[in-house]
Design an enzyme around this catalytic site. Structure first.
Site, PDB file in Angstrom:
ATOM      1  N   SER A  11       6.262   7.703   1.435  1.00 37.53           N
ATOM      2  CA  SER A  11       7.210   6.934   0.651  1.00 37.53           C
ATOM      3  C   SER A  11       7.195   5.436   0.956  1.00 37.53           C
ATOM      4  O   SER A  11       7.668   4.649   0.143  1.00 37.53           O
ATOM      5  CB  SER A  11       8.638   7.462   0.877  1.00 37.53           C
ATOM      6  OG  SER A  11       9.030   7.261   2.225  1.00 37.53           O
ATOM      7  N   SER A  16       5.490   9.520   5.839  1.00 37.09           N
ATOM      8  CA  SER A  16       5.663   8.346   4.975  1.00 37.09           C
ATOM      9  C   SER A  16       5.162   7.033   5.535  1.00 37.09           C
ATOM     10  O   SER A  16       5.147   6.034   4.813  1.00 37.09           O
ATOM     11  CB  SER A  16       7.133   8.163   4.618  1.00 37.09           C
ATOM     12  OG  SER A  16       7.438   9.002   3.552  1.00 37.09           O
ATOM     13  N   LYS A  23      11.066  -2.100   4.996  1.00 37.91           N
ATOM     14  CA  LYS A  23      11.256  -1.044   3.990  1.00 37.91           C
ATOM     15  C   LYS A  23      12.704  -1.065   3.509  1.00 37.91           C
ATOM     16  O   LYS A  23      13.623  -1.259   4.308  1.00 37.91           O
ATOM     17  CB  LYS A  23      10.906   0.320   4.595  1.00 37.91           C
ATOM     18  CG  LYS A  23      10.947   1.478   3.594  1.00 37.91           C
ATOM     19  CD  LYS A  23      10.481   2.790   4.218  1.00 37.91           C
ATOM     20  CE  LYS A  23      10.518   3.943   3.251  1.00 37.91           C
ATOM     21  NZ  LYS A  23      10.051   5.212   3.855  1.00 37.91           N
TER      22      LYS A  23
END
Ligand code: GLN
Length: 471
Positions: A152, A176, A77
């Site tokens: 997210s 997330s 990420k």
């Protein structure tokens, strides 16, 4: 091109049989990512360092010295630092910034011989539930591109689901990892707060943030977890408790609770609800104790989370001022304008909204009414949650009330915040939680179910997710 195997054990068998190499797996991952570039799941691929690492791991395999993650291709990420590689938190604020050091998790994963193939798109500073808040464009759902992958960590979930890499890392502050895992039909795991080092994770809300894995199987998520978990002198909030390995054996008969308030929630999709009810019935038939319990304060979960998380975010994001670090406006001619213009240009709307909200709840006149009150409610939620998890091995809930929605469908920020209704509890309480694929909705989209366990009961949680829930 033949499809890559979806789990590390099969890959290891192939590597040992000599029918593939790590270099070949990396090439396949890069090619697959290029093929599905329209998903926008990767912000950047790291072909050079990935190829160098793959070559090294192939040599180690031949010498019999390869680590436990040899053969695993990994997406990172874009809020986790990897020395010498770019990291931006999907924000203009950090566009072009190169990591000066690696996160502890990155060091541990590389030491275990994972190959990092690139950085994945996410909501800006991990704020969002649909990956529509990235400064570098939204991510498409791997099954139906006009739908959202969740957020997210949407790019990380989509990259695994679309077989661009075998596994990926996300960060979970309010859901997330688990919500995009549910939307994309993969496994997503958030460990106990303090179980995995946050050193090198770009902070959003420090008392909530946790790094965790995405994978196709619980077993692979467990392998990544075992490598990453454990005390780190560079993060004082990590626990010194030893990390128990996930047992290979079936956990036996369990005591499992479910919350009436979740199942009866007005926003629940009827098909997901019926599926969960059927799961509860199956568990009973298999001889587990399965009981309904009450979930007090459910309506306070989302407001409490958004008061405390925005307060922490406003403090964490104060460092990006265009002076010390972050985008500096070229239009500024004095000090005040440097701050004002740099932050206005560098941050997107959602991040600005949260900084304003967080600054407001921390301001002298409102501190007691919002922030201090939020802390008290958080303590009640934590105590209630942990008490239930001391009486039961697991609590089972839907991960989300619905499947993925269409891009652009949710424009009201509060409606978007309600996406997190079932996931924020684990962050408010600091307990471990996993989303595992539960089924496919008649609308063609996957959905997950969530399991929570007591703090530091990861080994039991993962073994149950694997053997009792077939994840
Ligand atoms: N959707 C939540 C938020 O926007 C959770 C984000 C996260 O876990 N990083 O804050």
């Amino acid at each position: 091109m033949t499809a890559a195997p979806h789990d590390l054990r099969t890959i290891r068998t192939e590597l040992e049989a000599g029918t593939t190499t790590v270099s070949a797996l990396v090439e396949r991952s890069l090619a697959r990512s290029a093929e599905r570039a329209s998903l926008n799941a990767f912000l950047e691929l790291f072909p050079e360092s990935a190829r160098v690492k793959a070559f090294e791991v192939d040599q180690k395999l031949r010498a019999g010295t390869a680590g436990p993650l040899a053969g695993l291709t990994l997406g990172l990420k874009d809020n986790i630092c990897y020395k010498g590689h770019r990291v931006s938190a999907s924000s203009r604020m950090l566009e072009g910034f190169t990591s000066l050091y690696s996160a502890t998790v990155v060091e541990r994963l590389l030491a275990a011989d994972a190959v990092i193939v690139g950085r994945t798109n996410c909501d800006e500073f991990a704020m969002g539930s649909s990956n529509e808040n990235s400064a570098f464009g939204p991510v498409g759902h791997p099954g139906q591109e006009h739908m959202v992958p969740g957020g997210s960590s949407g790019g990380s979930a989509a990259a695994v689901a679309a077989n661009m890499c075998l596994a990926s890392l996300g960060s979970d502050t309010g859901g997330s990892i688990r919500q995009p895992a549910s939307f994309c039909g993969v496994v997503g795991f958030k460990p106990t707060y303090g179980r995995i080092s946050r050193y090198g994770l770009i902070a959003f809300a420090s008392s909530f943030d946790q790094i965790g894995p995405f994978a196709h199987t619980v077993q692979d998520a467990a392998r990544l977890y075992e490598v990453m978990a454990g005390a780190d002198p560079r993060d004082s909030t990590t626990s010194r408790r030893p990390v128990e390995p996930v047992p290979a054996t079936h956990p036996g008969k369990l005591r499992i609770a479910w919350y009436r308030e979740c199942l009866e929630h007005p926003g629940m999709d009827p098909h997901i609800k019926a599926h969960l009810q059927a799961t509860i019935d199956r568990l009973k038939t298999e001889g587990h104790v399965v009981e309904p319990i009450d979930l007090p304060l459910l309506d306070q979960f989302v407001p409490t989370y958004y008061i405390l998380a925005t307060a922490e975010a406003s403090s964490n994001l104060a460092r990006y001022d265009g002076v010390h670090i972050g985008h500096r406006s070229s239009r500024a001619t004095n000090v005040d304008d440097t701050y004002r213009l740099s932050r206005s240009e560098g941050y997107g709307r959602e991040v600005q909204r949260r900084i304003l909200l967080g600054t407001f709840v921390l301001s002298a006149g409102y501190y007691d009414a919002y922030y201090a009150q939020g802390q008290r409610v958080r303590r009640l939620i934590r105590d209630n949650t942990v008490r239930a998890l001391e009486q039961y091995d697991l609590v089972i809930t839907p991960t989300c009330p619905t499947t993925a929605f269409e891009r652009g469908a949710i424009t009201d920020p509060v409606a978007m915040y309600l996406q997190d209704i079932f996931t924020v509890q684990a962050n408010l309480a600091g307990v471990p939680a996993i989303s595992i694929p539960a089924g496919i909705h008649p609308n063609g989209l996957p959905f997950g179910l969530q399991l929570m366990a007591a703090p530091f009961a990861e080994a039991k949680l993962l073994a149950a997710a694997r053997d009792v829930f077939g994840g």
